[in-house]
Design a protein around this motif. Structure first.
Motif, mmCIF file in Angstrom:
data_model
loop_
_atom_site.group_PDB
_atom_site.id
_atom_site.type_symbol
_atom_site.label_atom_id
_atom_site.label_comp_id
_atom_site.label_asym_id
_atom_site.label_seq_id
_atom_site.Cartn_x
_atom_site.Cartn_y
_atom_site.Cartn_z
ATOM 1 N N GLU A 90 0.829 -1.216 0.000
ATOM 2 C CA GLU A 90 0.000 0.000 0.000
ATOM 3 C C GLU A 90 0.859 1.260 0.000
ATOM 4 N N GLY A 289 -9.876 -3.030 -3.682
ATOM 5 C CA GLY A 289 -8.500 -3.476 -3.472
ATOM 6 C C GLY A 289 -8.172 -4.695 -4.323
ATOM 7 N N ALA A 291 -8.394 -7.852 -3.594
ATOM 8 C CA ALA A 291 -9.309 -8.997 -3.389
ATOM 9 C C ALA A 291 -8.595 -10.344 -3.376
HETATM 10 P P1 NAD Z 1 -11.030 -5.491 -1.404
HETATM 11 O O1 NAD Z 1 -11.652 -4.317 -2.082
HETATM 12 O O2 NAD Z 1 -9.834 -6.064 -2.037
HETATM 13 O O3 NAD Z 1 -12.125 -6.653 -1.275
HETATM 14 C C1 NAD Z 1 -13.330 -6.539 -0.499
HETATM 15 C C2 NAD Z 1 -14.364 -7.590 -0.983
HETATM 16 O O4 NAD Z 1 -14.889 -7.168 -2.237
HETATM 17 C C3 NAD Z 1 -13.747 -8.962 -1.210
HETATM 18 O O5 NAD Z 1 -14.692 -9.946 -0.844
HETATM 19 C C4 NAD Z 1 -13.504 -9.018 -2.702
HETATM 20 O O6 NAD Z 1 -13.538 -10.312 -3.244
HETATM 21 C C5 NAD Z 1 -14.632 -8.142 -3.234
HETATM 22 N N1 NAD Z 1 -14.211 -7.425 -4.454
HETATM 23 C C6 NAD Z 1 -13.387 -6.342 -4.505
HETATM 24 N N2 NAD Z 1 -13.205 -5.946 -5.772
HETATM 25 C C7 NAD Z 1 -13.918 -6.801 -6.544
HETATM 26 C C8 NAD Z 1 -14.122 -6.933 -7.940
HETATM 27 N N3 NAD Z 1 -13.545 -6.092 -8.826
HETATM 28 N N4 NAD Z 1 -14.896 -7.929 -8.382
HETATM 29 C C9 NAD Z 1 -15.496 -8.765 -7.539
HETATM 30 N N5 NAD Z 1 -15.360 -8.708 -6.192
HETATM 31 C C10 NAD Z 1 -14.571 -7.740 -5.704
HETATM 32 O O7 NAD Z 1 -10.719 -5.031 0.083
HETATM 33 P P2 NAD Z 1 -10.000 -5.813 1.289
HETATM 34 O O8 NAD Z 1 -10.404 -7.254 1.271
HETATM 35 O O9 NAD Z 1 -10.261 -5.007 2.482
HETATM 36 O O10 NAD Z 1 -8.433 -5.717 0.985
HETATM 37 C C11 NAD Z 1 -7.684 -6.706 0.274
HETATM 38 C C12 NAD Z 1 -6.301 -6.177 0.002
HETATM 39 O O11 NAD Z 1 -6.402 -5.031 -0.878
HETATM 40 C C13 NAD Z 1 -5.553 -5.680 1.232
HETATM 41 O O12 NAD Z 1 -4.200 -6.025 1.098
HETATM 42 C C14 NAD Z 1 -5.744 -4.174 1.194
HETATM 43 O O13 NAD Z 1 -4.722 -3.486 1.841
HETATM 44 C C15 NAD Z 1 -5.723 -3.930 -0.293
HETATM 45 N N6 NAD Z 1 -6.421 -2.709 -0.725
HETATM 46 C C16 NAD Z 1 -5.812 -2.024 -1.741
HETATM 47 C C17 NAD Z 1 -6.442 -0.926 -2.248
HETATM 48 C C18 NAD Z 1 -5.776 -0.231 -3.416
HETATM 49 O O14 NAD Z 1 -4.894 -0.802 -4.040
HETATM 50 N N7 NAD Z 1 -6.197 0.978 -3.759
HETATM 51 C C19 NAD Z 1 -7.661 -0.484 -1.751
HETATM 52 C C20 NAD Z 1 -8.266 -1.229 -0.732
HETATM 53 C C21 NAD Z 1 -7.616 -2.347 -0.227
#
Ligand code: NAD
Length: 372
Positions: A90, A289, A291
């Motif tokens: 991050e 993020g 996911a």
């Molecule tokens: P996440 O947004 O990655 O996922 C949250 C939920 O939403 C999960 O169940 C995931 O499967 C679902 N989801 C997210 N995007 C999706 C998509 N495009 N299609 C289908 N389902 C989707 O958030 P999290 O689980 O809190 O974090 C996972 C990782 O991502 C962590 O390492 C976190 O630090 C990172 N993160 C990065 C960013 C970024 O790069 N801007 C933002 C948020 C979290």
């Protein structure tokens, strides 16, 4: 033919999969619409750490600074969870935002007719919704000094954060909001708490002055942040562009995002100051993020990343017809019932990440050339 330079940073997890589909869309625009992109690709986050021992190399940062726009996937994953804080994936994104001085964060909340039932609000309140929240990203209470937790003589502790804005910080984000409004519905609502906060009173005064001096043709209104939270769930369609500070923007943009119902559908942009030619540094990314729970399975929804590219076409490259075409193609595939797992509904056709790319390319062809 103008060449638009674009740096693609896919990152980790589903960022790699959603960027792969976005790249196919970019290539379609190059091949079929006479557009030329000078595309570079780089590593960021955990993938950069694995290759170079840091989540963002100086070289990639320099590429980002020089490119017309950065398209970012997502970073993070369990593999890197135990790294020291400064090496976590991050940090790559945070460093990009900081070094590129991206002070205006744009979060659209658009409801597609086909997904109107995914919203937590009644369909008639959100059908056709298209609002844009412009959040100040580098100032305010998250950065203000003094801050900290101190020990008081009587043994209590005291936590302090300072809400602070200077004229220039308000002027530049106000200008960004007015410029964006001119490309949309020509309406800005400025949001603060000028009734109880001096920083809010200054905010209101400065936004009004920027409007009167530079943007009299844009419709401007002012609203207290608590009322804005209510209005967003009472009658969100009254808004076009909302401009607000870092703290209120954090809360209000998450609230507005939920009006649309799905994380896999939400794009965003972060913009810096315009240079002498009027071009702004810019980074476009999905709100979601990496996911890790679904990474590598070809099931992620690529539309948030693809619509981040549509924002890039509109706001960085001024390619409004192309942005409109891409957004129309997204509406088209949704209205014809194609759904990734996250937005799946009864009687719809479930598609994988790459199949969503396939049907979107077909929709672009059909809309542009009338073939299918
Ligand atoms: P996440 O947004 O990655 O996922 C949250 C939920 O939403 C999960 O169940 C995931 O499967 C679902 N989801 C997210 N995007 C999706 C998509 N495009 N299609 C289908 N389902 C989707 O958030 P999290 O689980 O809190 O974090 C996972 C990782 O991502 C962590 O390492 C976190 O630090 C990172 N993160 C990065 C960013 C970024 O790069 N801007 C933002 C948020 C979290």
């Amino acid at each position: 033919m103008t060449t638009h330079s674009l740096l693609l940073l896919a990152g980790d997890g589903i960022g790699i999969e959603t960027m792969r589909e976005t790249r196919r869309i970019i290539d379609w625009f190059q091949q079929k619409r006479d557009l030329k992109f000078n595309i570079e690709e780089g590593l960021v986050g955990g993938s950069s750490y694995d290759a170079h021992g840091t989540p963002l190399t100086d070289e990639t940062l320099a590429q980002a600074q020089q490119s017309g726009a950065v398209l970012f996937g997502a970073v993070g994953g369990v593999k890197w969870d135990d790294l020291p804080f400064h090496l976590k994936p991050e940090q790559g994104l945070l460093r990009l935002r900081k070094e590129m001085q991206l002070f205006a964060n744009l979060r659209p909340a658009t409801v597609f007719d086909a997904l109107v039932d995914a919203s937590s609000l009644k369909p008639h309140l959100v059908r056709g919704l298209d609002i844009l929240i412009v959040r100040e990203l580098t100032g305010g209470v998250y950065f203000g000094q003094p801050r900290g937790i101190e020990m008081l003589p009587d043994g209590q502790q005291r936590g302090v954060n300072t809400q602070v804005y200077t004229t220039n910080e308000i002027v530049r984000v106000a200008r960004a909001a007015f410029d964006l409004a001119k490309k949309r519905g020509n309406k800005v609502c400025s949001v603060e708490k000028s009734n109880v906060m001096e920083s809010g009173a200054l905010w209101r005064k400065v936004v009004q002055a920027v409007h009167d001096a530079e943007y009299p043709e844009v419709e401007l209104s002012h609203m207290y942040a608590d009322n804005c939270a209510m209005q967003l769930v009472r009658n969100p369609k009254q808004f076009d562009v909302i401009v607000t500070d870092n703290l209120f923007g954090d809360l209000l943009s998450d609230c507005a995002a939920m009006l649309t119902g799905s994380l896999g559908m939400l794009p965003s942009a972060s913009l810096g100051a315009p240079d002498e030619t009027g071009k702004r540094k810019a980074l476009y990314e999905p709100v979601h993020g990496s996911a890790p729970d679904i990474a590598g399975k070809n099931v992620a929804n690529p539309l948030a990343t693809i619509m981040s590219f549509a924002m890039c076409l509109r706001y960085s490259f001024g390619l409004i017809p192309e942005a409109d075409l891409l957004e129309k193609a997204v509406k088209d595939v949704l209205s014809r019932g194609f759904r990734t797992a996250d937005i799946m509904q009864d009687d719809m056709q479930k598609v994988s990440t790459s199949e969503m790319g396939d049907v979107l390319l077909k929709a672009l062809e059909a809309l542009a050339f009338g073939e299918f």
